[in-house]
Design an enzyme around this catalytic site. Structure first.
Site, PDB file in Angstrom:
ATOM      1  N   SER A 135       0.872  -1.160   0.000  1.00  0.00           N
ATOM      2  CA  SER A 135       0.000   0.000   0.000  1.00  0.00           C
ATOM      3  C   SER A 135       0.912   1.214   0.000  1.00  0.00           C
ATOM      4  CB  SER A 135      -0.859  -0.028   1.263  1.00  0.00           C
ATOM      5  OG  SER A 135      -1.578   1.170   1.390  1.00  0.00           O
ATOM      6  N   LYS A 161      -1.007  -1.088  -4.475  1.00  0.00           N
ATOM      7  CA  LYS A 161      -2.228  -0.352  -4.116  1.00  0.00           C
ATOM      8  C   LYS A 161      -1.854   1.089  -3.871  1.00  0.00           C
ATOM      9  CE  LYS A 161      -4.517  -0.122   0.360  1.00  0.00           C
ATOM     10  NZ  LYS A 161      -5.059  -0.940   1.468  1.00  0.00           N
ATOM     11  N   LYS A 163      -2.973   4.868  -2.614  1.00  0.00           N
ATOM     12  CA  LYS A 163      -3.944   5.675  -1.904  1.00  0.00           C
ATOM     13  C   LYS A 163      -4.388   6.787  -2.858  1.00  0.00           C
ATOM     14  CE  LYS A 163      -3.952   3.711   2.142  1.00  0.00           C
ATOM     15  NZ  LYS A 163      -5.172   3.161   2.765  1.00  0.00           N
ATOM     16  N   ASP A 188      -7.110   2.786  -3.019  1.00  0.00           N
ATOM     17  CA  ASP A 188      -7.823   2.830  -1.735  1.00  0.00           C
ATOM     18  C   ASP A 188      -8.137   4.280  -1.427  1.00  0.00           C
ATOM     19  OD1 ASP A 188      -8.822   2.565   0.808  1.00  0.00           O
ATOM     20  OD2 ASP A 188      -7.061   1.546   1.642  1.00  0.00           O
ATOM     21  N   GLU A 213     -10.881   0.276  -3.269  1.00  0.00           N
ATOM     22  CA  GLU A 213     -11.137   0.003  -1.847  1.00  0.00           C
ATOM     23  C   GLU A 213     -11.853   1.174  -1.188  1.00  0.00           C
ATOM     24  OE1 GLU A 213      -7.587  -1.541  -0.046  1.00  0.00           O
ATOM     25  OE2 GLU A 213      -8.318  -1.208   1.996  1.00  0.00           O
ATOM     26  N   ASP A 238     -13.381  -2.205   3.192  1.00  0.00           N
ATOM     27  CA  ASP A 238     -12.438  -2.250   4.326  1.00  0.00           C
ATOM     28  C   ASP A 238     -13.186  -1.715   5.549  1.00  0.00           C
ATOM     29  OD1 ASP A 238     -10.442  -1.756   6.214  1.00  0.00           O
ATOM     30  OD2 ASP A 238      -9.107  -0.643   4.905  1.00  0.00           O
ATOM     31  N   LYS A 262      -9.076  -6.996   8.160  1.00  0.00           N
ATOM     32  CA  LYS A 262      -8.082  -6.538   9.130  1.00  0.00           C
ATOM     33  C   LYS A 262      -8.543  -7.080  10.464  1.00  0.00           C
ATOM     34  CE  LYS A 262      -6.825  -2.256   6.820  1.00  0.00           C
ATOM     35  NZ  LYS A 262      -7.146  -0.829   6.710  1.00  0.00           N
ATOM     36  N   GLY A 290      -3.447  -4.132   6.226  1.00  0.00           N
ATOM     37  CA  GLY A 290      -2.428  -3.756   7.201  1.00  0.00           C
ATOM     38  C   GLY A 290      -2.780  -2.439   7.857  1.00  0.00           C
TER      39      GLY A 290
END
Ligand code: OSB
Ligand code: MG
Length: 373
Positions: A135, A161, A163, A188, A213, A238, A262, A290
């Site tokens: 990420s 991934k 952000k 995400d 995400e 998530d 998670k 994570g």
């Protein structure tokens, strides 16, 4: 198994690189570790609550308070057979799932240590290696973002991934796809968009993302279903999946086609396994998310990722991406093929470096009395 005492430690560790999401920048972590003292053994758990209540409504200080005053005392002196006994003992306390997970997971770790077996096996895991993705936080410039991707791909990571947030999305995806047309790429948003952005988000279908995400509100899966119906790319939930009922409701509503599990967000291994199973029964893949964990949480994430339906690369990556020096030995490493080998030793299979933890500790509290209504 009887727990004699639970020691809370707050450690502070600077991150190797600042991590920026749509909700803020993290430069260092304050981490609550729980240490169970039981049967002459020590077992550790990590609370993934952040420094601020931005990802969820928990933060380290609320988790500390609830653990010390409400949760830990309910476990002291009780005869526990397994980590699975813990949710029932803590259920009178509503919410505070990250605080609960730290304790429950430490009990699973304890059970695995006492049975002299790997935590991965105890959880029902079947893999000896797990697939790793990364990420990557929002960077100061698009060029820096491309450099970061280059570095992680060279290290072997199987999925990137990114952000994203309004103003940091389409142009970045386009740059990535020009340079790397075929990599596994996802994004995400950490709830940065609204349903009125649906047409904009639909244009990302051209980038062939593996998933998007949590594009919408952190507590929603109804409007995510409306968005999912309007785009081809799979939505991955998530923040909004807190427990097995959420997972079932979200899958029945078709709010997404992938779930990020998670273990802290859902309150512990028992609930994580239940969500894993529900997703499997809907033929929906899961992967392990994570929370910028230290080695203790990271090692337990590795164990969880060995369950059969963790079939997409997770956000469980090497210690050195986060820390100059982790608090476990060996440090978590990732092979050039982008895999972590699951350790075979008892518990999570890593040695906890107590001396290092003591050096990083800024606050400590020992709880050894039972709960008095
Ligand atoms: O949304 O997955 C998230 C980190 C902190 C809070 C939320 C998230 C993240 C990450 C980092 O994406 C994953 C990691 O490398 O630990
Ligand atoms: Mg996320």
């Amino acid at each position: 198994m009887k727990i004699d005492a639970i020691v809370l430690h707050e450690i502070q560790m600077p991150l190797m690189h600042p991590f920026q999401t749509s909700f803020g920048i993290t430069t260092g972590r304050r981490i609550l570790l729980v240490e169970l003292q039981a049967e002459g053994t020590t077992a550790w758990g990590e609370c993934v609550a952040g420094e601020h209540p931005y990802f969820s409504d928990e933060m380290i200080d609320t988790a500390w308070h609830i653990t010390a005053t409400e949760l830990a005392p309910r476990l002291i002196g009780v005869d526990l057979e397994s980590g699975r006994d813990v949710p029932d003992l803590l259920k009178q306390v509503r919410g505070h799932r990250m605080a609960k997970a730290a304790l429950e997971n430490a009990v699973w770790e304890l059970e695995a240590l006492l049975k002299n077996m790997p935590l991965a096996k105890l959880l029902g895991g079947t893999r000896d290696k797990i697939a790793c993705g990364v990420s990557i936080g929002i960077q100061p410039t698009p060029e820096k973002q491309m450099e970061k991707i280059e570095t992680e791909l060279s290290a072997g990571y199987q999925r990137i991934k990114l952000k994203c947030k309004p103003g940091w999305d389409s142009h970045i995806f386009e740059m990535v796809r020009k340079r790397w047309p075929n990599i596994l790429l996802s994004c995400d948003a950490n709830s940065a968009y609204r349903l009125s952005d649906a047409d904009h988000i639909a244009t990302w279908d051209q980038f062939k993302l593996l998933m998007i995400e949590q594009p919408l509100w952190y507590d929603d899966f109804y409007f995510h279903a409306q968005l999912q119906a309007r785009i081809q790319t799979a939505i991955c939930l998530d923040e909004s999946i807190r427990n097995r009922r959420d997972a079932q409701a979200a899958l029945e509503l078709k709010s997404g086609r992938i779930i990020n599990i998670k273990v802290g967000r859902v309150g512990g291994f028992t609930e994580a396994i239940a969500i894993h199973d529900i997703a499997a029964s809907h033929a929906v893949p899961v992967w392990c998310g994570g929370m910028l964990e230290s080695g203790i949480g990271r090692a337990q994430n590795i164990a969880l990722s060995t369950l059969p339906n963790f079939s997409l690369p997770g956000d469980v990556s090497a210690s050195k991406r986060y820390w100059a020096e982790d608090i476990i030995e060996p440090q978590v490493t990732v092979s050039p093929e982008g895999e972590i080998t699951v350790p075979l030793g008892p518990g999570s299979g890593f040695k906890v470096l107590r001396d290092r933890i003591e050096k990083l500790t800024v606050r400590k509290e020992r709880i050894s009395t039972t709960f008095q209504g």
